[in-house]
Enzyme design. Structure first.
Site, PDB file in Angstrom:
ATOM      1  N   ASP A 144       0.875  -1.152  -0.205  1.00  0.00           N
ATOM      2  CA  ASP A 144       0.061  -0.062   0.067  1.00  0.00           C
ATOM      3  C   ASP A 144       0.877   1.351  -0.090  1.00  0.00           C
ATOM      4  O   ASP A 144       1.892   1.490   0.601  1.00  0.00           O
ATOM      5  CB  ASP A 144      -0.759   0.134   1.420  1.00  0.00           C
ATOM      6  CG  ASP A 144      -1.773  -1.369   1.430  1.00  0.00           C
ATOM      7  OD1 ASP A 144      -1.874  -1.932   0.234  1.00  0.00           O
ATOM      8  OD2 ASP A 144      -2.172  -1.566   2.296  1.00  0.00           O
ATOM      9  N   ASP A 198       0.055   7.997   7.844  1.00  0.00           N
ATOM     10  CA  ASP A 198       0.405   6.482   7.965  1.00  0.00           C
ATOM     11  C   ASP A 198       1.732   6.469   8.933  1.00  0.00           C
ATOM     12  O   ASP A 198       1.760   5.735   9.684  1.00  0.00           O
ATOM     13  CB  ASP A 198       0.661   5.647   6.636  1.00  0.00           C
ATOM     14  CG  ASP A 198      -0.656   5.208   6.222  1.00  0.00           C
ATOM     15  OD1 ASP A 198      -0.872   4.956   4.977  1.00  0.00           O
ATOM     16  OD2 ASP A 198      -1.497   4.857   7.026  1.00  0.00           O
ATOM     17  N   GLU A 222       0.966  -3.004  10.926  1.00  0.00           N
ATOM     18  CA  GLU A 222       0.549  -3.112   9.383  1.00  0.00           C
ATOM     19  C   GLU A 222       1.622  -2.590   8.460  1.00  0.00           C
ATOM     20  O   GLU A 222       2.018  -2.921   7.495  1.00  0.00           O
ATOM     21  CB  GLU A 222      -0.736  -2.598   8.668  1.00  0.00           C
ATOM     22  CG  GLU A 222      -1.294  -2.556   7.509  1.00  0.00           C
ATOM     23  CD  GLU A 222      -2.230  -1.753   6.586  1.00  0.00           C
ATOM     24  OE1 GLU A 222      -2.060  -0.679   7.264  1.00  0.00           O
ATOM     25  OE2 GLU A 222      -2.895  -2.369   5.827  1.00  0.00           O
ATOM     26  N   GLU A 223       2.300  -1.415   9.139  1.00  0.00           N
ATOM     27  CA  GLU A 223       3.296  -0.747   8.388  1.00  0.00           C
ATOM     28  C   GLU A 223       4.482  -1.092   8.485  1.00  0.00           C
ATOM     29  O   GLU A 223       5.662  -0.676   7.649  1.00  0.00           O
ATOM     30  CB  GLU A 223       3.420   0.812   9.061  1.00  0.00           C
ATOM     31  CG  GLU A 223       1.888   1.365   8.804  1.00  0.00           C
ATOM     32  CD  GLU A 223       1.448   1.718   7.515  1.00  0.00           C
ATOM     33  OE1 GLU A 223       0.370   1.720   7.406  1.00  0.00           O
ATOM     34  OE2 GLU A 223       2.240   1.585   6.529  1.00  0.00           O
ATOM     35  N   ASP A 279      -3.231  -1.733  13.403  1.00  0.00           N
ATOM     36  CA  ASP A 279      -2.980  -0.910  12.182  1.00  0.00           C
ATOM     37  C   ASP A 279      -3.087   0.477  12.472  1.00  0.00           C
ATOM     38  O   ASP A 279      -4.237   1.005  12.941  1.00  0.00           O
ATOM     39  CB  ASP A 279      -4.309  -1.350  11.198  1.00  0.00           C
ATOM     40  CG  ASP A 279      -4.031  -0.615  10.008  1.00  0.00           C
ATOM     41  OD1 ASP A 279      -4.994  -0.917   9.064  1.00  0.00           O
ATOM     42  OD2 ASP A 279      -3.275   0.165   9.664  1.00  0.00           O
ATOM     43  N   LEU A 292      -3.319   3.407  11.097  1.00  0.00           N
ATOM     44  CA  LEU A 292      -4.185   4.421  10.403  1.00  0.00           C
ATOM     45  C   LEU A 292      -4.740   3.578   9.116  1.00  0.00           C
ATOM     46  O   LEU A 292      -4.265   3.493   8.087  1.00  0.00           O
ATOM     47  CB  LEU A 292      -3.595   5.270   9.978  1.00  0.00           C
ATOM     48  CG  LEU A 292      -4.300   6.897   9.688  1.00  0.00           C
ATOM     49  CD1 LEU A 292      -5.011   7.015  11.016  1.00  0.00           C
ATOM     50  CD2 LEU A 292      -3.395   7.781   9.412  1.00  0.00           C
ATOM     51  N   ASP A 293      -6.070   3.009   9.544  1.00  0.00           N
ATOM     52  CA  ASP A 293      -6.570   2.197   8.498  1.00  0.00           C
ATOM     53  C   ASP A 293      -7.622   2.937   7.657  1.00  0.00           C
ATOM     54  O   ASP A 293      -8.268   3.892   8.297  1.00  0.00           O
ATOM     55  CB  ASP A 293      -7.297   1.179   9.169  1.00  0.00           C
ATOM     56  CG  ASP A 293      -8.157   0.157   8.208  1.00  0.00           C
ATOM     57  OD1 ASP A 293      -7.432  -0.740   7.750  1.00  0.00           O
ATOM     58  OD2 ASP A 293      -9.261   0.420   7.846  1.00  0.00           O
ATOM     59  N   GLU A 303      -6.622  -6.471  11.874  1.00  0.00           N
ATOM     60  CA  GLU A 303      -7.648  -6.066  11.526  1.00  0.00           C
ATOM     61  C   GLU A 303      -8.931  -6.757  11.722  1.00  0.00           C
ATOM     62  O   GLU A 303      -9.713  -6.527  12.611  1.00  0.00           O
ATOM     63  CB  GLU A 303      -7.801  -5.446   9.913  1.00  0.00           C
ATOM     64  CG  GLU A 303      -6.850  -4.251   9.610  1.00  0.00           C
ATOM     65  CD  GLU A 303      -6.666  -4.394   8.308  1.00  0.00           C
ATOM     66  OE1 GLU A 303      -6.857  -5.268   7.443  1.00  0.00           O
ATOM     67  OE2 GLU A 303      -6.328  -3.115   7.725  1.00  0.00           O
TER      68      GLU A 303
HETATM   69  P1  P6P Z   1     -11.665  -1.912  -1.190  1.00  0.00           P
HETATM   70  C1  P6P Z   1      -8.452   0.258   3.683  1.00  0.00           C
HETATM   71  O1  P6P Z   1      -7.455   0.287   2.677  1.00  0.00           O
HETATM   72  C2  P6P Z   1      -8.916  -0.942   3.789  1.00  0.00           C
HETATM   73  O2  P6P Z   1      -7.993  -1.914   4.325  1.00  0.00           O
HETATM   74  C3  P6P Z   1     -10.071  -1.264   4.928  1.00  0.00           C
HETATM   75  O3  P6P Z   1     -10.437  -0.135   5.700  1.00  0.00           O
HETATM   76  C4  P6P Z   1     -11.273  -1.106   3.730  1.00  0.00           C
HETATM   77  O4  P6P Z   1     -12.281  -2.077   4.473  1.00  0.00           O
HETATM   78  C5  P6P Z   1     -10.682  -1.854   2.554  1.00  0.00           C
HETATM   79  O5  P6P Z   1      -9.281  -1.657   2.673  1.00  0.00           O
HETATM   80  C6  P6P Z   1     -11.382  -1.288   1.218  1.00  0.00           C
HETATM   81  O6  P6P Z   1     -10.950  -2.116   0.254  1.00  0.00           O
HETATM   82  O7  P6P Z   1     -10.764  -2.701  -1.863  1.00  0.00           O
HETATM   83  O8  P6P Z   1     -12.969  -2.118  -0.920  1.00  0.00           O
HETATM   84  O9  P6P Z   1     -11.026  -0.584  -1.604  1.00  0.00           O
END
Ligand code: P6P
Length: 339
Positions: A64, A70, A93-94, A114, A116-117, A281
């Protein structure tokens, strides 16, 4: 100003009374976590002014693009937790590898987070969040990795912070789920949602919502396809479910916790384990939802029963109304190989 407000610290100290032998280390750990969360909330609020938007020019372990926030959030979590003297090891995650705490600062807890999700939503001001799960370091663990790779059945506490129109901490322990709203004027999280329970489907105030990225419908397996179709075109007199999908897991799960519904990130033909990471997550979010009276599944069984084998392992995830999760699991029994 409520002069008798309950803060996270006073709440956790109160809870600690139920466990006379408790050392108080978890209270210290949670306070360190709160400091990191408050700092993240402040950074998210002023990101536009402090030029924290945009990419940091690097990418994280799972490819990512890392946003400046982040990187800042990750450093805040790691530093605050290390200096709490309560953590033995952590996974983020990072960071590709686990983070061992220097021996003089080691404590008896393990934390996976995580920081900053949903960060792809930062620049357009959509709600994002931090997610965490806390375990005790197993006495008989031979390696730090063994301490990190624990299932959701051993979780000591878990939760998330929502950086939305307000900043809220949702904290789940074996005694239940409680919500604390940040009062920026005093820098404290105040208990505003004691004993949170997911609404029961059909109960007053419960909402019929399914939450999934419909853009991947072409790649869904038969079970997910059949389930979503049944929500959109229900038989008999049932009303259809509405679709709500923010694309930020903390926002989608928090809404599911408060209003009801089903959040889904299933496997697809292109991603056999879906996208959502298990340790920091799926497990924390599943722990919260299950403690609030909902259910979680990877299509076969509760997420909490999965034994993690890798730090950044992914898993399909379905979260929400018990009866809806049961329907999904029945469909995966009907189509065991997804076809
Ligand atoms: P998509 C954000 O990057 C994440 O990890 C989650 O917070 C979120 O539910 C998902 O990805 C969204 O993914 O493929 O629907 O854009």
């Amino acid at each position: 100003m409520d002069t008798e407000c309950v803060t996270v610290t006073s709440f956790v100290l109160e809870q600690k009374k139920k466990y006379p032998g408790a050392s108080g280390e978890l209270t210290i750990l949670l306070n360190a976590l709160l400091t990191a969360i408050k700092a993240c909330a402040a950074a998210v609020r002023k990101a536009g002014i402090a030029k924290l938007y945009g990419l940091a020019g690097s990418s994280n372990t799972t490819g990512d693009d890392q946003k400046k926030l982040d990187v800042l959030a990750n450093e805040l979590f790691i530093n605050m937790l290390k200096s709490s003297y309560t953590v033995y090891a952590m996974a983020s995650e990072e960071n590709e590898n686990l983070i061992e705490v220097e021996v003089p600062k080691q404590g008896k807890y393990v934390i996976c987070f995580d920081p900053l999700d949903g960060s792809s939503n930062i620049d357009c001001l959509v709600t994002i969040g931090s997610i965490f799960g806390i375990w005790k370091k197993p006495e008989n663990a031979k390696t730090p990795l063994e301490c990190i790779l624990q299932s959701g059945e051993n979780v000591r506490c878990a939760g998330y912070a929502v950086y939305g129109s307000a900043c809220m901490l949702v904290l789940a322990t074996k005694d239940g789920v409680n919500g604390f709203t940040l009062d920026p004027s005093i820098g404290e999280f105040i208990l505003t949602a004691p004993n949170m329970q997911m609404p029961q489907l059909g109960a007053k105030g419960s909402q019929r919502i399914y939450s999934i990225n419909e853009g991947y419908a072409r790649n869904w397996d038969k079970a997910t396809t059949e389930y979503v179709h049944a929500k959109k075109f229900p038989e008999g007199k049932d009303k259809p479910f509405a679709n709500r999908y923010v694309g930020s897991m903390v926002a989608d799960v928090h809404r599911t916790l408060l209003y009801g519904g089903v959040f889904m990130y299933p496997a697809t033909k292109e991603a056999k384990d879906g996208k959502i990471r298990l340790l920091y997550e799926s497990i924390p979010m599943s722990y919260v939802v299950e403690k609030a009276g909902g259910a979680s599944s990877n299509g076969q069984h509760s997420i909490l029963k999965i034994q993690p084998e890798k730090i950044h392992q992914r898993s399909p995830i379905f979260l929400g109304y018990k009866e809806e999760i049961e329907k999904i699991e029945k469909l995966y029994e009907k189509y065991p190989n997804g076809t």
